[in-house]
Design a protein around this motif. Structure first.
Motif, PDB file in Angstrom:
ATOM      1  N   ALA A  15       0.836  -1.208   0.000  1.00  0.00           N
ATOM      2  CA  ALA A  15       0.000   0.000   0.000  1.00  0.00           C
ATOM      3  C   ALA A  15       0.867   1.252   0.000  1.00  0.00           C
ATOM      4  CB  ALA A  15      -0.927  -0.008   1.217  1.00  0.00           C
ATOM      5  N   ALA A  19       0.525   4.017  -2.782  1.00  0.00           N
ATOM      6  CA  ALA A  19       0.041   5.329  -2.344  1.00  0.00           C
ATOM      7  C   ALA A  19       1.074   6.426  -2.568  1.00  0.00           C
ATOM      8  CB  ALA A  19      -0.355   5.275  -0.876  1.00  0.00           C
ATOM      9  N   VAL A  23      -0.888   6.903  -6.173  1.00  0.00           N
ATOM     10  CA  VAL A  23      -2.091   7.587  -5.702  1.00  0.00           C
ATOM     11  C   VAL A  23      -1.818   9.069  -5.429  1.00  0.00           C
ATOM     12  CG1 VAL A  23      -3.834   7.641  -3.862  1.00  0.00           C
ATOM     13  CG2 VAL A  23      -3.034   5.439  -4.763  1.00  0.00           C
ATOM     14  N   THR A  49      -5.132   9.992   1.610  1.00  0.00           N
ATOM     15  CA  THR A  49      -5.228   8.990   0.542  1.00  0.00           C
ATOM     16  C   THR A  49      -4.260   7.831   0.793  1.00  0.00           C
ATOM     17  OG1 THR A  49      -3.679  10.204  -0.898  1.00  0.00           O
ATOM     18  CG2 THR A  49      -6.043  10.646  -1.176  1.00  0.00           C
ATOM     19  N   THR A  53      -5.470   4.009   1.189  1.00  0.00           N
ATOM     20  CA  THR A  53      -4.858   2.924   0.415  1.00  0.00           C
ATOM     21  C   THR A  53      -4.459   1.775   1.337  1.00  0.00           C
ATOM     22  OG1 THR A  53      -4.056   4.549  -1.197  1.00  0.00           O
ATOM     23  CG2 THR A  53      -3.052   2.363  -1.268  1.00  0.00           C
TER      24      THR A  53
END
Length: 146
Positions: A15, A19, A23, A49, A53
């Motif tokens: 993640a 991210a 992201v 965010t 994530t």
């Protein structure tokens, strides 16, 4: 417990990579280290965010494996990850820590030089210190969550 820790760490690390590099918006990346409220807001938006994530990754882990986290541990671990990510991404706290620990010169390794047309890259000391900080705290967060 060992398997849960390994799985949680893997999910948080995956993640983190998604991210931080996919992201995160260009605006967040360009402004999160700036002084004042605009910088704080950009950094907070990135951390939001980033944390979302991580929640998605952990939810997928739970859905696929049947792992069931303790809600309090989950929230505490995610908070540790979010707060430490925010601290690092504001830039100046991590730079000051690098100076205190004698890594100020390493921080500047690979950075564009003033009045030069140097090509900035991900291969900088600042990036290496930033990423190692994040991964270290992901380890702590995974210990808490698992």
């Amino acid at each position: 417990m060992t398997a849960a820790f390994a799985a949680v760490f893997a999910a948080l690390y995956a993640a983190h990579q998604v991210a931080d590099h996919w992201v995160q918006t260009q605006h967040q990346a360009d402004h999160k280290g700036r002084p004042g409220w605009p910088g704080r807001a950009a950094c907070a938006a990135h951390v939001a965010t980033y944390t979302l994530t991580a929640v998605v990754a952990l939810a997928l882990l739970a859905a696929v494996t049947g792992w069931r986290p303790d809600p309090g541990a989950l929230l505490t671990g995610l908070a540790v990850s979010a707060v430490t990510h925010y601290i690092a991404d504001r830039r100046s706290p991590l730079f000051r820590l690098a100076l205190v620990l004698g890594s100020g010169q390493f921080w500047t390794l690979g950075a564009p030089r003033p009045d030069r047309d140097d090509n900035p890259s991900l291969g900088t000391g600042a990036y290496a210190l930033d990423q190692s900080w994040h991964v270290g705290w992901l380890f702590v967060a995974a210990l808490i969550i698992a």
